[in-house]
Design a protein around this motif. Structure first.
Motif, PDB file in Angstrom:
ATOM      1  N   CYS A 159     -26.785  -2.122 -29.602  1.00  0.00           N
ATOM      2  CA  CYS A 159     -26.108  -3.257 -28.803  1.00  0.00           C
ATOM      3  C   CYS A 159     -26.013  -3.051 -27.494  1.00  0.00           C
ATOM      4  O   CYS A 159     -26.244  -3.962 -26.563  1.00  0.00           O
ATOM      5  CB  CYS A 159     -24.630  -3.450 -29.260  1.00  0.00           C
ATOM      6  N   GLY A 160     -25.774  -1.695 -26.881  1.00  0.00           N
ATOM      7  CA  GLY A 160     -25.726  -1.628 -25.405  1.00  0.00           C
ATOM      8  C   GLY A 160     -26.938  -1.774 -24.701  1.00  0.00           C
ATOM      9  O   GLY A 160     -27.074  -2.183 -23.811  1.00  0.00           O
ATOM     10  N   THR A 161     -28.122  -1.213 -25.658  1.00  0.00           N
ATOM     11  CA  THR A 161     -29.578  -1.505 -25.019  1.00  0.00           C
ATOM     12  C   THR A 161     -29.823  -2.874 -24.828  1.00  0.00           C
ATOM     13  O   THR A 161     -30.526  -3.488 -23.996  1.00  0.00           O
ATOM     14  CB  THR A 161     -30.385  -0.748 -25.841  1.00  0.00           C
ATOM     15  N   LEU A 162     -29.226  -3.759 -25.859  1.00  0.00           N
ATOM     16  CA  LEU A 162     -29.718  -5.248 -25.882  1.00  0.00           C
ATOM     17  C   LEU A 162     -29.027  -5.800 -24.764  1.00  0.00           C
ATOM     18  O   LEU A 162     -29.536  -6.875 -24.068  1.00  0.00           O
ATOM     19  CB  LEU A 162     -29.361  -5.778 -27.313  1.00  0.00           C
ATOM     20  N   GLN A 163     -27.757  -5.518 -24.491  1.00  0.00           N
ATOM     21  CA  GLN A 163     -27.063  -5.905 -23.528  1.00  0.00           C
ATOM     22  C   GLN A 163     -27.712  -5.619 -22.097  1.00  0.00           C
ATOM     23  O   GLN A 163     -27.928  -6.586 -21.241  1.00  0.00           O
ATOM     24  CB  GLN A 163     -25.740  -5.154 -23.251  1.00  0.00           C
ATOM     25  N   VAL A 164     -28.304  -4.686 -22.062  1.00  0.00           N
ATOM     26  CA  VAL A 164     -29.029  -4.218 -20.622  1.00  0.00           C
ATOM     27  C   VAL A 164     -30.172  -5.119 -20.583  1.00  0.00           C
ATOM     28  O   VAL A 164     -30.609  -5.632 -19.347  1.00  0.00           O
ATOM     29  CB  VAL A 164     -29.551  -2.690 -20.565  1.00  0.00           C
ATOM     30  N   ILE A 165     -31.070  -5.247 -21.685  1.00  0.00           N
ATOM     31  CA  ILE A 165     -32.127  -6.171 -21.827  1.00  0.00           C
ATOM     32  C   ILE A 165     -31.887  -7.564 -21.397  1.00  0.00           C
ATOM     33  O   ILE A 165     -32.691  -7.929 -20.425  1.00  0.00           O
ATOM     34  CB  ILE A 165     -32.912  -5.913 -23.084  1.00  0.00           C
ATOM     35  N   ILE A 166     -30.682  -8.026 -21.735  1.00  0.00           N
ATOM     36  CA  ILE A 166     -30.339  -9.412 -21.688  1.00  0.00           C
ATOM     37  C   ILE A 166     -29.829  -9.548 -19.897  1.00  0.00           C
ATOM     38  O   ILE A 166     -30.335 -10.475 -19.417  1.00  0.00           O
ATOM     39  CB  ILE A 166     -29.118  -9.916 -22.373  1.00  0.00           C
ATOM     40  N   GLN A 167     -29.337  -8.609 -19.531  1.00  0.00           N
ATOM     41  CA  GLN A 167     -28.984  -8.707 -18.277  1.00  0.00           C
ATOM     42  C   GLN A 167     -30.135  -8.477 -17.132  1.00  0.00           C
ATOM     43  O   GLN A 167     -30.112  -9.239 -16.327  1.00  0.00           O
ATOM     44  CB  GLN A 167     -27.823  -7.604 -17.676  1.00  0.00           C
ATOM     45  N   ARG A 168     -30.931  -7.720 -17.412  1.00  0.00           N
ATOM     46  CA  ARG A 168     -32.193  -7.536 -16.746  1.00  0.00           C
ATOM     47  C   ARG A 168     -33.090  -8.689 -16.535  1.00  0.00           C
ATOM     48  O   ARG A 168     -33.368  -9.443 -15.674  1.00  0.00           O
ATOM     49  CB  ARG A 168     -33.024  -6.359 -17.257  1.00  0.00           C
ATOM     50  N   LEU A 169     -33.227  -9.422 -17.832  1.00  0.00           N
ATOM     51  CA  LEU A 169     -34.136 -10.422 -18.117  1.00  0.00           C
ATOM     52  C   LEU A 169     -33.309 -11.773 -17.380  1.00  0.00           C
ATOM     53  O   LEU A 169     -33.969 -12.867 -16.797  1.00  0.00           O
ATOM     54  CB  LEU A 169     -34.376 -10.791 -19.458  1.00  0.00           C
ATOM     55  N   GLY A 170     -32.116 -11.952 -17.580  1.00  0.00           N
ATOM     56  CA  GLY A 170     -31.188 -12.952 -17.094  1.00  0.00           C
ATOM     57  C   GLY A 170     -31.144 -13.054 -15.698  1.00  0.00           C
ATOM     58  O   GLY A 170     -30.677 -13.903 -14.964  1.00  0.00           O
TER      59      GLY A 170
END
Length: 884
Positions: free
Chosen positions: A588-599
């Motif tokens: 979940c932590g990695t998905l959060q970082v991915i979302i933040q970077r793409l967003g």
């Protein structure tokens, strides 16, 4: 009360029915007559005719009757004791537990010492039991006192100091001494020092006295300010460091560590003697005592780092003896000598601590303090040992190099690191695991502290070979692979800050990501290695360049698949459940970082939207598990998704809202509640007015959280900010909550002010909490004003509070403890008040404090252009109001 002895025996009965009945009887007795209940337990504790196990149990139950892990519950129980038990009964109970200190049974004396301390923690701050400390002193010094009584009395004094110190840490203000007056402190120290003195022939008594002094030091400031008393305390302590009893020597060095932390300014007369004592210990005493000797110098280092920083920040009257710099020539070799005292397998045990590790840690602190001064001496040691065939010498040299990389200038270190890097990379193939482990750590520190655009150790020509060596080490044993993860993480981060080299990293982005994912799935990868892999992966994603966002986007289904597979494992034990939730939290932590970077880039948001349904489904599935660890990470990931998809998040709210309620009600696991409050803010910014249908319940829950005495105080400032977020989202509709929210904000202002007495220094935690509260208050008012901006009638309803708000801002502006974020939010609120509140000009004419504040801020140089523009805007808004 019925036969309490039998009841207590029954509470330990293996038969659940018997045990439950006995526990129920005790609870009924406590509720029926609290005084009699306590008196019965105290009598049982002191009755020498009763079985020791029953007496000990009575003492523990008695202790727990006025104690709790929860601070608020503990205070409530203490008040119950003080208010519901009359003075005569309290005297009788205290007398019985005090007498138990002289029991011939050691375990009863030990229990009695704990019980006395718990009751003292309630009584002393309330100015009760004034005879306790004199009685304890008499028990130590009295000619008829047995060694057993002396020992238990000193143990009790130590526990009392511990309890009173804990009261202070939890926010009680008793003048800095836990409610003790100076006479009581003097009496207590007299007893303790007498018990420590070398004339005391019983080692158990001396040991108990040393342990008590270690805790009591925090109360001894006035005593240390007087040379005669200070000399005697230090003399007795130093004499104890050479006691024939190893335990006493260890405890005495613990006292010296405490003195270094509490009374550094008075150490000049004793530092030479203490150095001689530490040398003696490190040249042949027990390693555990040696660790305390090194800890003393580490404490001196930390103290001098803080004092040097304070002087550089312009503080005056800061005593800085420069003990470390003056002793550098003898201290550094002494520490380097410890580096070859490694233990086999230490790199596989994350809790390992030995002379080598302590010596390296202290050396690192010295490097932070003295900078370039330490380098040449350490490099001489490295040169002598780095090529040695024996692994201990080689590993020690590598450790020494890594230890001094933080502190000295890049200018000094860069040539050394540049020469060392090929050797370091080659050492990753050493036969010895210890050497490889330390090498990987040292390489990571080279990239963290030396590599920079000004000093490029890594260039386009050696980037590929460096990454190849490090990724190859990901296949090594887990502890080495973990350090290699960290080295790769630091390398990529440092190159990301270099405009010239950043593009050169792009071709390696996907292979690095793939290598880290593969390493995390190794059959021998325990959770520690998985965490190291994902932490490195997260940092690399955060710094991903625009060209590599395609790879970041491709990671979403990969990580979602891994998250989904965690639910397929059949959980058959608590250990498996913990591993499952830890793994889910990582993903979940990695998905959060991915979302933040793409967003963060408009061009990438479309690719993120393709996966938003799958992401939200996965997060909801994780939240349904109700594990605190993964709940917090999943909440943060949902917040990132809401921020990225904006108003499209509305379609998830019906399914997600129940978890918001659960999170806001979770007072026990406060980090979950705190994360949920943050997510509410994210949802406010995403949905704006579409949040309205959930607002009533959310505001109600937030108000309950603020009023809860069980919820950790760290959650409350973000809740205040959250009111501002909600007001911004729903606009004038927030008006219906003002009658509940504004009193909360006004109440918070009193908690947010510091004691401005210049003679009282606040601890860092208290200052941070006060500033957090101020930020929360300012952000709440700002959000409300901006939310009401388009409805002048709603703004007018706040006019009656304008004077109060300005007075609070004025008080904060004069507080030396306010930090930069408080200043920024305070200026923004002043600007918003002037911008939105008609007729406020007269109030600004009356309260002119802002003029000196603005003048001060305008005169200061600032690199924050946003703050400068806010300050300019606020000045213009107020000036405009003054002309109206």
């Amino acid at each position: 009360m019925a036969d309490i002895t039998q009841i207590l025996v029954n509470t330990q009965n293996p038969d659940q029915t018997v045990r439950s009945q006995a526990e129920q009887q005790l609870e009924q007795a406590k509720e029926a007559n609290f005084s009699l209940y306590l008196s019965s337990l105290a009598k049982e504790l002191g009755d020498e005719a009763k079985p020791s196990e029953v007496r000990r149990l009575a003492g523990l139950i008695l202790k727990n009757s006025i104690d709790s892990r929860s601070y608020q519950t503990k205070k409530s129980l203490q008040q119950k004791w003080l208010n519901q038990v009359d003075q005569n009964q309290r005297m009788e109970i205290k007398s019985m537990i005090f007498q138990a200190l002289s029991s011939p049974v050691q375990e009863i004396r030990h229990t009695a010492a704990q019980v006395v301390a718990k009751f003292a923690a309630a009584e002393i701050p309330a100015k009760q039991w004034p005879e306790l400390i004199p009685q304890l002193q008499l028990s130590v010094s009295g000619p008829q006192s047995s060694t057993e009584l002396k020992q238990s009395t000193l143990e009790a004094l130590g526990y009392i100091c511990e309890e009173l110190s804990l009261n202070g840490e939890q926010g009680d203000d008793f003048g800095g001494m836990g409610g003790l007056d100076q006479t009581a402190v003097n009496t207590m120290l007299t007893a303790i020092i007498q018990g420590m003195d070398k004339t005391e022939t019983n080692n158990e008594v001396r040991l108990a006295a040393c342990n008590a002094l270690s805790i009591a030091l925090t109360f001894a400031s006035e005593n240390f300010s007087k040379q005669q008393e200070r000399d005697y305390i230090m003399q007795v302590t130093c004499e104890a460091t050479v006691s024939p009893d190893q335990r006493i020597r260890y405890a005495a060095f613990e006292v010296l560590v405490g003195v270094a932390e509490e009374y550094y300014e008075y150490l000049e007369s004793y530092i030479s003697a203490i150095y001689d004592l530490t040398v003696k210990v490190l040249h042949g005493d027990d390693p555990q005592i040696g660790l305390q000797a090194i800890e003393f110098w580490s404490s001196i280092c930390e103290e001098e780092i803080g004092r040097k920083d304070a002087i550089e920040d312009g503080e005056r009257d800061v005593k800085y003896h420069q003990f470390i710099e003056k002793a550098l020539g003898v201290l550094t070799p002494m520490l380097l000598e410890q580096l070859t005292k490694q233990e086999e397998g230490q790199n596989e045990d994350e809790n390992a601590w030995n002379l080598a590790m302590a010596g390296g840690t202290c050396l690192n602190l010295i490097a932070n303090l003295t900078g370039d001064q330490v380098v040449d001496g350490v490099m001489q040691y490295i040169t002598q040992n780095i090529q040695q065939d024996k692994w201990r010498q080689k590993e020690a040299a590598l450790f020494a190099f890594g230890a001094i990389l933080e502190g000295p200038s890049r200018e000094k270190l860069a040539p050394l690191a540049n020469d060392a890097l090929p050797f370091l990379l080659n050492s990753m193939n050493d036969k010895n695991t210890h050497v490889k482990d330390t090498t990987a750590w040292t390489i990571g520190r080279v990239f963290e502290f030396v590599q920079s655009p000004e000093y490029r150790l890594i260039t386009q020509s050696n980037l590929g070979t460096t990454l190849a060596a490090l990724t190859e080490s990901l296949k090594d044993v887990p502890n080495v692979a973990g350090k290699a993860c960290w080295s790769i993480q630091n390398l990529v981060t440092s190159l990301g800050e270099d405009d010239q080299l950043r593009p050169a990293l792009s071709p390696f982005f996907q292979p690095i990501v793939q290598a880290l994912l593969v390493t995390a799935e190794r059959p021998d990868a325990e959770m520690k290695l998985k965490v190291e892999c994902y932490e490195a992966l997260n940092d690399i994603i955060r710094g991903a360049s625009t060209e590599t966002l395609v790879t970041v986007h491709q990671l979403i289904p990969v990580v979602l698949q891994k998250l989904g597979s965690t639910f397929e494992t059949q959980v058959t034990s608590q250990d498996m459940l913990e591993k499952q939730t830890d793994q889910q939290a990582l993903l979940c932590g990695t998905l959060q970082v991915i979302i933040q970077r793409l967003g963060s880039e408009e061009a990438a948001k479309g690719s993120l939207a393709q996966h938003s349904d799958n992401l939200m489904t996965a997060f909801l599935r994780v939240l349904a598990n109700r594990s605190a660890t993964v709940h917090e990470e999943a909440m943060l990931a949902v917040g990132a998704l809401a921020h990225s998809v904006g108003k499209d998040f509305e379609k998830y709210m019906e399914a997600f809202y129940p978890f918001v309620e659960v999170g806001l009600k979770n007072h026990e696991e406060f980090s979950v509640c705190q994360a949920t409050v943050g997510v509410v803010g994210d949802i406010c910014r995403a949905l704006d007015e579409k949040l309205a249908q959930w607002c009533d319940n959310i505001v109600f829950l937030l108000l309950q959280d603020l009023q809860s005495s069980e919820l950790h105080r760290a959650v409350k400032p973000p809740i205040l900010s959250c009111f501002g977020d909600i007001a911004l989202a729903v606009g004038p509709s927030f008006d219906k909550y003002l009658e509940f929210v504004l009193p909360m904000l006004q109440s918070a202002t009193s908690l947010a002010m510091t004691n401005q007495d210049p003679n009282v220094e606040l601890d860092e935690d208290t200052v941070q909490y006060k500033n957090d509260l101020r930020n929360g208050i300012f952000e709440a008012y700002t959000g409300i004003l901006q939310g009401f901006r388009d409805d002048k009638s709603k703004i007018a309803s706040l006019a009656q509070h304008a004077r109060f708000i300005l007075s609070f801002i004025e008080d904060v502006s004069k507080d030396p403890y306010r930090d930069a974020s408080v200043t920024r939010n305070m200026i923004a609120l002043l600007g918003d008040m002037a911008d939105t509140m008609d007729g406020i000009g007269e109030l600004f004419k009356e309260k002119t404090f802002y003029q000196a504040l603005f003048q001060e801020l305008h005169s200061q140089s600032s690199d924050d252009t946003n703050f400068d523009s806010t300050l300019h805007w606020a000045s213009e808004r107020i000036a405009l109001r003054l002309t109206q």
